[in-house]
Write an enzyme that holds these catalytic residues in place. Sequence first.
Site, short mmCIF file in Angstrom:
data_model
loop_
_atom_site.label_atom_id
_atom_site.label_comp_id
_atom_site.label_asym_id
_atom_site.label_seq_id
_atom_site.Cartn_x
_atom_site.Cartn_y
_atom_site.Cartn_z
CG MET A 145 -1.74 1.10 1.65
SD MET A 145 -1.82 2.55 0.72
CE MET A 145 -1.89 3.79 1.93
N PRO A 146 1.20 1.74 -1.14
CG PRO A 146 2.21 1.80 -3.22
CD PRO A 146 1.15 1.11 -2.43
CG PHE A 147 0.18 8.28 1.49
CD1 PHE A 147 -1.11 8.56 1.07
CD2 PHE A 147 0.93 9.28 2.06
CE1 PHE A 147 -1.65 9.83 1.23
CE2 PHE A 147 0.41 10.56 2.22
CZ PHE A 147 -0.88 10.83 1.81
CB ILE B 170 0.91 -1.85 -5.70
CG1 ILE B 170 0.60 -0.86 -6.82
CG2 ILE B 170 2.24 -1.56 -5.03
CD1 ILE B 170 0.18 0.49 -6.31
CB THR C 254 4.98 6.64 2.61
OG1 THR C 254 5.50 7.98 2.67
CG2 THR C 254 5.20 5.94 3.94
#
Length: 131
Positions: free
Chosen positions: A1-3, A33, A73
């Site tokens: 889960m990238p932000f 992802i 992130t």
Amino acid sequence: MPFVRIDAVRADEKRLDALGRAVHDALVDAIGIPQDDRFQVLTSHDGTHHLLRYDAGYLGVHRDDDLVFVAITMRSGRTAAQKQALYRRIADLAEEYAGTEPRNVFVSISENQSIDWSFGEGVAQYAEADL
């Protein structure tokens, strides 16, 4: 889960959307992802009230006001090769989708652990899944 946070100078909604799509598609392509795992903040800075500062020639890369900062992130665990592939894919797709030259694509990655994420309800969903 990238932000993902994307900051650009004087980018209209169309360019911001194209940059967001470029980064998301690169994350899907380069590190696998899920397609529906998109969490982004896209910000345009007008150059007067909201500024981005940068060195126009740091490390021999010649940047200009088309510079785009991409901060990702995500949980740790990707290899150096995966990150290199991600950087390249973001630069390629930013050029294809938004007309941003690869020299103007600045990417940084910050990594953390499963416990560092809550997707709502006051619960660390990834940490609970690891139990």
